[in-house]
Design an enzyme around this catalytic site. Structure first.
Site, PDB file in Angstrom:
ATOM      1  N   ASP A   1       0.848  -1.186   0.000  1.00 52.51           N
ATOM      2  CA  ASP A   1       0.000   0.000   0.000  1.00 52.51           C
ATOM      3  C   ASP A   1       0.892   1.247   0.000  1.00 52.51           C
ATOM      4  OD1 ASP A   1      -2.929   0.687   2.058  1.00 52.51           O
ATOM      5  OD2 ASP A   1      -1.917   1.930   0.582  1.00 52.51           O
TER       6      ASP A   1
ATOM      7  N   ASP B   1      -3.171   2.382  -5.994  1.00 50.98           N
ATOM      8  CA  ASP B   1      -2.012   2.409  -5.097  1.00 50.98           C
ATOM      9  C   ASP B   1      -1.898   1.195  -4.178  1.00 50.98           C
ATOM     10  OD1 ASP B   1      -4.190   2.962  -3.539  1.00 50.98           O
ATOM     11  OD2 ASP B   1      -3.206   4.493  -2.346  1.00 50.98           O
ATOM     12  N   GLU B   2      -2.532   0.104  -4.535  1.00 51.22           N
ATOM     13  CA  GLU B   2      -2.484  -1.087  -3.682  1.00 51.22           C
ATOM     14  C   GLU B   2      -2.457  -2.347  -4.529  1.00 51.22           C
ATOM     15  OE1 GLU B   2      -5.705  -1.693  -0.871  1.00 51.22           O
ATOM     16  OE2 GLU B   2      -6.078   0.444  -0.986  1.00 51.22           O
TER      17      GLU B   2
END
Length: 390
Positions: free
Chosen positions: A13, A114-115
């Site tokens: 993350d 974003d993960e």
DNA sequence: TCTGGGGTCCTAGGACCC
DNA sequence: TCTGGGGTCCTAGGACCC
């Protein structure tokens, strides 16, 4: 199914992603590091309806939260540094980040910009998992200039919970056997899928921690949140999650666009213009991705956030802006009383197909060719604009 | 203080069919 | 006059995620 005891899942993350990415760019250009000062990414701060998209850790320490109105954030700290979003740059950062993650395991599921999850079961052992996660985290930091958290666990749920522990730039584990000690003391809201409403219901029944939730029978939980969700919550609270890391990139099931006005609107012309704009955006996106849609839906939101929505099925799937807009206008006439001021309108399409087959209709609108031509010119203009930008 | 934008999945009720 | 059971599709709304 592979038992959890044999699985090693990473969840990676990016810390305050948009803010970090904006900071990287600014630092490269010789500017200050936004991560070290109270700063946020947000829309135009002079628009009272703009909200905080991402906040730096110093900003969070001042009580500034993601998704709060930026005017409210400014009240908490008037010297707050505000930067606008930059999607093209975020996309580049995200791609580079995912590439590094993929080099650690091809079994990767991108969960958002974003993960991602990595199935590391065949790539490392439990004994060297933390070392491997640390290497990944440091490689991202060295090569790309931003930090990530790595959560390591026996399944996706636990990995995701672990990456949410102390931030930034940290590696944490949450193995099945660590659940009672590391997860059960947390408040129910910290459990994935427990949002505001579910938390309220649980608190009303005296359930405060994930441990208390885990101990609750599914019968009483079902009465609070419904059977299916109850079963899932029960499993998750006990640290169980059998879902695999899905490598297939699945196609979108719906597309939508919405517009919030800087002041509430009652003018039919202005509202129609808003529907025109969102119809252009949505139709362009389905054409770009080679889809046609059979269902059109719209929604309107009034000043009190009351929402009305309507959807309808069209006889044939379409990607023609004018057809989608026409359907939206028809639906809008059904749900709007003509006097209530609206703060937001939205348009979506679903029931998507890649079919190009087109049924010849005797009643085909003679203007259809004109509409298609209009769309072609719109798409060409968009393509030109995006080439110039990138 | 006054709340963006883009998605996914689930539920419950009604229509309609056998 | 009172009235089945199951299945599917559609719709509106709600909850969650980032």
């Amino acid at each position: 199914m592979v038992p959890d005891s044999a699985r090693i899942i990473f969840h990676i993350d990016v810390n305050s992603a948009f803010l970090s990415w904006a900071a990287v760019k600014l630092v490269r250009e010789g500017g200050q590091d936004l991560r070290l000062i109270p700063s946020v990414v947000s829309g135009d701060p002079s628009d009272r309806r703009s909200i905080v998209t991402a906040a730096s850790i110093p900003a969070k320490r001042l009580g500034i939260k993601t998704a709060e109105p930026v005017t409210m954030a400014l009240r908490k700290y008037p010297q707050l540094v505000i930067v606008p979003g930059d999607w093209a740059w975020y996309r580049q950062c995200s791609d580079a980040f995912i590439d590094i993650c993929r080099s650690y395991s091809p079994v990767l599921q991108q969960f958002s910009i974003d993960e991602c999850f990595l199935d590391m079961s065949r790539r490392c052992g439990k004994e060297d998992a933390v070392e491997t996660g640390t290497r990944l985290k440091d490689e991202v930091k060295t090569k790309l200039g931003f930090t990530v958290n790595v959560g390591i666990g026996s399944n996706k749920l636990l990995a995701k919970m672990a990456s949410d522990f102390e931030k930034p730039d940290k590696v944490h584990t949450l193995w099945s056997e660590e659940v009672p000690q590391k997860m059960w003391p947390l408040g129910v809201r910290d459990l994935l899928w427990v949002g505001k409403k579910t938390e309220e219901r649980l608190l009303a029944s005296g359930i405060r921690t994930i441990g208390e939730l885990a101990a609750l029978g599914t019968g009483s939980l079902s009465r609070m949140v419904g059977k299916k969700f109850a079963e899932q919550l029960h499993e998750n609270a006990n640290g169980r999650d059998g879902s695999p890391v899905e490598t297939a990139v699945h196609e979108a099931k719906s597309y939508s666009a919405e517009r919030t006005f800087s002041r509430d609107l009652v003018s039919p012309e202005e509202l129609d213009r808003a529907f025109f704009r969102v119809a252009c955006i949505v139709a362009h996106r389905i054409r770009r991705d080679g889809f046609r849609a059979s269902t059109v839906s719209i929604f309107i939101k009034d000043k009190d956030f009351g929402v009305i929505q309507r959807q309808s099925q069209m006889e044939q799937p379409t990607d023609v802006t004018a057809v989608i807009l026409n359907e939206a206008r028809r639906l809008f006439a059904e749900i709007w009383d003509g006097v209530t001021p609206l703060r937001q309108v939205g348009l979506g399409v679903s029931k998507l197909t890649h079919e190009t087959y087109e049924q010849m209709s005797l009643f085909e609108n003679p203007r259809m060719e004109y509409y298609r031509d209009w769309d072609r010119r719109y798409d060409a203009e968009k393509a030109r604009a995006s080439r110039e930008k990138g």
